[in-house]
Design a protein around this motif. Sequence first.
Motif, mmCIF file in Angstrom:
data_model
loop_
_atom_site.group_PDB
_atom_site.id
_atom_site.type_symbol
_atom_site.label_atom_id
_atom_site.label_comp_id
_atom_site.label_asym_id
_atom_site.label_seq_id
_atom_site.Cartn_x
_atom_site.Cartn_y
_atom_site.Cartn_z
ATOM 1 N N ARG B 40 -25.014 -8.546 120.527
ATOM 2 C CA ARG B 40 -24.135 -7.399 120.247
ATOM 3 C C ARG B 40 -23.585 -7.429 118.825
ATOM 4 N N ARG B 47 -23.900 -0.722 112.606
ATOM 5 C CA ARG B 47 -24.184 -0.024 113.870
ATOM 6 C C ARG B 47 -22.951 0.598 114.527
ATOM 7 N N PHE B 48 -21.793 0.022 114.235
ATOM 8 C CA PHE B 48 -20.594 0.482 114.941
ATOM 9 C C PHE B 48 -19.501 0.894 113.973
ATOM 10 N N PRO B 53 -20.843 3.132 118.715
ATOM 11 C CA PRO B 53 -22.146 3.111 118.044
ATOM 12 C C PRO B 53 -22.301 4.314 117.111
ATOM 13 N N HIS B 57 -28.469 5.287 113.933
ATOM 14 C CA HIS B 57 -28.887 3.974 113.423
ATOM 15 C C HIS B 57 -30.083 3.511 114.252
ATOM 16 N N ASN B 60 -29.555 1.676 117.388
ATOM 17 C CA ASN B 60 -28.717 2.271 118.437
ATOM 18 C C ASN B 60 -29.481 3.265 119.307
ATOM 19 N N THR B 61 -30.767 3.395 119.067
ATOM 20 C CA THR B 61 -31.545 4.355 119.848
ATOM 21 C C THR B 61 -31.985 3.713 121.166
ATOM 22 N N GLU B 65 -33.539 -0.658 122.513
ATOM 23 C CA GLU B 65 -33.057 -1.574 123.548
ATOM 24 C C GLU B 65 -34.077 -2.632 123.928
#
Lengths: 466, 204
Positions: B40, B47-48, B53, B57, B60-61, B65
């Motif tokens: 994380r 990213r954050f 989020p 980015h 972040n899609t 994952e």
Amino acid sequence: MTAPRTLYQKIWDAHVIHTREDGADLLWVDRHLVHEGSHHAFARLAERGLRVAEPGLTTGVADHYVPTRGTPASEAIGRMIATLRENCARHGIRFFGQRDPRQGIVHVVGPEQGLTLPGLTMVCGDSHTSTHGALGAIAFGIGATEVAHVLATQTIWQKPARSLRLTFDGALGPGITAKDMALHWIARLGSGGAQGHAVEYAGSAVRALSMEGRLTLCNLSIEGGARCGMVAPDDTTFAYLEGRSFVPDGPHWEAAREAWSDLPSDADAAFDRDVTIDAAEIEPTVTWGTSPEDALPIGATVPDPDRAATDRRDHIARALDYMGLSAGRPLSGTPIDQVFIGSCTNARIEDLREAASVLAGRVAKVPGLVSPGSALVKQVAEQEGLDRVFRDAGLTWVEAGCSMCVGMNGDIVPPGKRCASTTNRNFRGRQGPGARTHLMSPAMVAAAAVTGELTDVRFLLTGRAA
Amino acid sequence: MSGWRTHSGPAVGLDQHGIDTDQLIPARFMSTPRTEGYGRFLLHDQRFEEGRPIPGHPLNTADAEDARFLIARRDFGVGSSREAAVYALVDFGIRAVIAPSFGDIFAANAVNNALAPLRVSEAAAESLLSLTGTGATELHVDLTATHMNAGQEKIAFALDDHWRTKIINGWDDIDLTGKHQGAIAAYREADMVRRPWAVVARGA
Ligand code: SF4
């Protein structure tokens, strides 16, 4: 007759225990320095039930997380220091903890205590270990797995680096320092310019540097991508070392002196690369972007992405956006919000003197933090009254540690704020999320403090000793 | 640590050069025990924002994952020696980083954690980045081969031979050094005679 060798080769050869078929050597490690970040490595040792092979050659120093004012900023931060203390105690490692008069930033403490010596191999789980090369040692940073390996075996696997000699001919102009030399060459060769190389700094301008200046120069080697940086030992080195706590004395000192005098690169030794820089051309240098290679003389203007080489455009545009700067404006006159004087790059006594010489009798227009590199530097500075100069100028004089160089202890630059800093990295978020860092020499930071903007320090030196 | 020879899966691209280890994991997260997971924290401040989020980015899609590979431009992992940068990538699920060049210390750290630093030409990085765009592309990497596969495309990569062996076997240097214990002890003894001054003096 043996073939002519470089300083690096001589030290390397003397430390090889075994050579693997792929060319990697198992090297003996003379000194291992550990700090709070070593917790991962000690945990690995514990998992395997291993002991530290050579506690006597290992030294623990609390620096990255130590509070510079009062107590640790959080429980997690306090725990980092306690864990290091416990690990050192468990393995019988000498430990310079908080409130120990020998405590300080690991790369300031090593040379200062005489743990760093010419001809040694030294490692530490920190990239600025290159600093120690200033005394004529091979010193480089390693990661946690390698730290665990050194703890367990006192050895490390390495392939020899290519050699790069950086020669600074001539003399530096007034007000120009080792920091300017470093930023200058990194800007010229790029942050990956010395990648895979061991740098030997040579030439009259390097010889003329004090030990402190050489430490600054070697410290920044890693910012040019180098594995390590070195300066051949000479009388400046020996004079610096003599009498320090952990330096050999009596007959050992004599034997060491003799061994050290053979270390400098042979006159006809070959380097893989040679770069020569005219020292007289170097000006007070500041960074404008988010990599140490983004450096320019203070008289320059902010670069324009549209006029840059294609492969630099995107980086420059993004960097300017992060830094809140517009292309084409003069660097000089850029307003700043705060200053920081500290770090393993520029927090030795000479650095503090340099900054104080600019600040004396003047008042800073912006707030700032001054964190000496070690408890010893702090003590000497206070004896000389430098703390008074900083305080009278309105800056905050605090304890020794990494402090605002990396913000691990909670000393951070707030988001969007612009800091003139004597540190080594202007990476995004390095001094805190959203922080905007401009790297420069201590004298230049002092000048920025006095004027509240990026300034050519030479204008403030008239009638003063630089 | 377990090794690996082949991996297939989505690759995401970060069209940036000089992604330093301070960005890969900001320093403030490094006091966390590894057992809590570092995924994380990967590129956290890119990213954050205020804990949320940042849309768009590449990490972040939804594609990201399951990402197994990360593609970037030159000078990946320069800067601080923090191995935590590698932990963040590994814990995120990344098994290989593909870029034209790497910071030396980062690359060594990566190999010690079975994360492969695969060097490709600038042109190859360029074409991989255009393949992924802001989404992902399927890659197949076989460490014993000299090319990786992106659909029909074959892309050459370089990896030091010893590193390749280490990653495949999941070897750890402490094990490998064990067999040299005799040589180490002999060196130590001879060195005490040769350089008695090099042992740490007592200190005042
Ligand atoms: S002062 Fe900064 S660069 Fe130096 S060791 Fe500390 S955190 Fe690292």
